[in-house]
Scaffold this motif. Structure first.
Motif, short mmCIF file in Angstrom:
data_model
loop_
_atom_site.label_atom_id
_atom_site.label_comp_id
_atom_site.label_asym_id
_atom_site.label_seq_id
_atom_site.Cartn_x
_atom_site.Cartn_y
_atom_site.Cartn_z
N LYS A 54 2.27 2.28 -4.88
CA LYS A 54 1.06 1.99 -5.64
C LYS A 54 1.44 1.35 -6.97
N GLY B 6 0.80 -1.23 0.00
CA GLY B 6 0.00 0.00 0.00
C GLY B 6 0.82 1.26 0.00
N ARG B 7 2.01 1.20 0.55
CA ARG B 7 2.84 2.40 0.55
C ARG B 7 3.24 2.78 -0.87
N GLU C 295 4.17 -4.90 -1.76
CA GLU C 295 3.19 -4.38 -2.71
C GLU C 295 3.22 -5.18 -4.01
#
Length: 347
Positions: free
Chosen positions: A196, A193-194, A238
């Protein structure tokens, strides 16, 4: 029937003996990870030479652990493709030579068919028909499996395979070889999430995959001026989240499309714990079930080749003893596979 299986398609040397009616009697596996680590990837010539060195030892060990002799072997199955040509030729040479020496039938087996059927070796196997997700370093495909040799392609990657994307991404962020397991381990330390990253073809309304653009997005993020080594765990998390989300969504869509309630996951990436957890959760919501091979059978191995060969022999497939084909096919589509051929049966 006791079937000896030989696997030498890439960088694992596998030998196994499977007996119809009893199951897997024993198997041995050697990985060439340490051999290729210095080069950051598989060197085909080194792989072939190592298969030559390892096969006799692994064959001897497998016979010892099962308490059998070569005279107890009724048939030999070997990986004929797809894979590295030189590596495949090693396994084919040994298998066909044993066929001549023992006067037993020798069956060339498709490597992916071995992976596809390997979950049937587990204590709680699926039953036909089912949807299969083949996900490895070289392949990412969704198949409808109606029986041995009865496979319908639903979708596949249009560029990089999922495992290949894992390995290349690991290299981009400075992880060692083999990259896929190293990236998955690092991802457990980070939080998605940090960064994208895209979910390629998530909403394409088909069952195809694409991971090349995701790899490029990782390169862009890792090349940013403010990117530091401490960011690697979050980027790995991610990336893994993006791949898993796409694989899960497409697999569930395939179950819905086919109306089936069983999903089989095979191939090296099938050992990824995040993928397993999310597939199990998504399938439970659909009142479906996911089947995996044992963790030790997720990578390339002789057990899956012996088993695939045994299933074909049990279904009536017949080959001539000592055929001497050396039939290797470095490129071999699973769509070319057909149900077992029975002598005397009309086409």
């Amino acid at each position: 029937m006791r079937v000896l299986g030989i696997e030498t398609s890439c960088d694992e040397t596998g030998v196994a003996i499977y007996e119809t009616g009893r199951g897997l009697l024993g198997h041995r596996l050697h990985s060439q990870i340490d051999l290729h680590a210095a080069y950051g990837g598989v060197v085909p010539e080194l792989a072939s030479r190592d298969h030559i060195r390892r096969l006799p030892l692994l064959l001897r060990e497998t016979l010892e652990v099962t308490g059998l002799t070569m005279a107890d072997i009724d048939a030999v199955a070997y990986t004929a493709g797809p894979g590295l040509a030189g590596a495949l030729l090693v396994g084919a040479s040994v298998a066909e030579s044993l066929g001549v020496a023992l006067d037993v039938p020798v069956l060339p087996v498709h490597h992916l068919e071995g992976h596809l059927l390997s979950p049937l070796l587990s204590a709680t196997p699926p039953s036909f028909p089912f949807v299969a997700l083949l996900v490895s370093g070289g392949h990412t495909q969704l198949m409808r499996v109606a029986g041995v040799g009865d496979y319908t392609l639903l979708g596949e990657t249009v560029d990089d395979a999922a495992g290949e994307a894992f390995d290349k991404t690991a290299k981009l962020i400075g992880l060692g070889y083999p990259g896929g397991p190293a990236l998955a381990k690092l991802a457990r330390e980070g939080k998605p999430g940090r960064f994208k990253l895209p979910r390629p073809m998530l909403h394409s309304k088909d069952f195809d995959f694409s991971f090349s653009g995701l790899k490029t997005a990782v390169l862009t993020a890792a090349s940013a001026p403010d990117f530091v080594p401490e960011d690697r765990a979050d980027l790995a998390a991610e990336f893994q989240a993006a791949v898993v989300e796409v694989l899960v969504a497409k697999s569930m869509a395939a179950l819905k499309h086919t109306g089936l309630k069983q999903l089989v996951v095979a191939g090296g990436v099938g050992a990824n714990l995040a993928l397993r957890a999310q597939l199990d959760a998504a399938a439970a919501k659909r009142k479906a079930r996911v089947f995996y091979p044992e963790l030790e059978l997720c990578t390339d191995n002789g057990a899956m080749i012996a088993f695939a060969g045994a299933l074909r022999f049990a279904a009536g497939e017949t080959v001539e003893p000592a055929a001497g084909r050396f039939a290797v096919r470095p490129r071999w589509s699973l769509q070319d596979i057909r149900p077992p051929v029975v002598v005397g049966q009309a086409d």
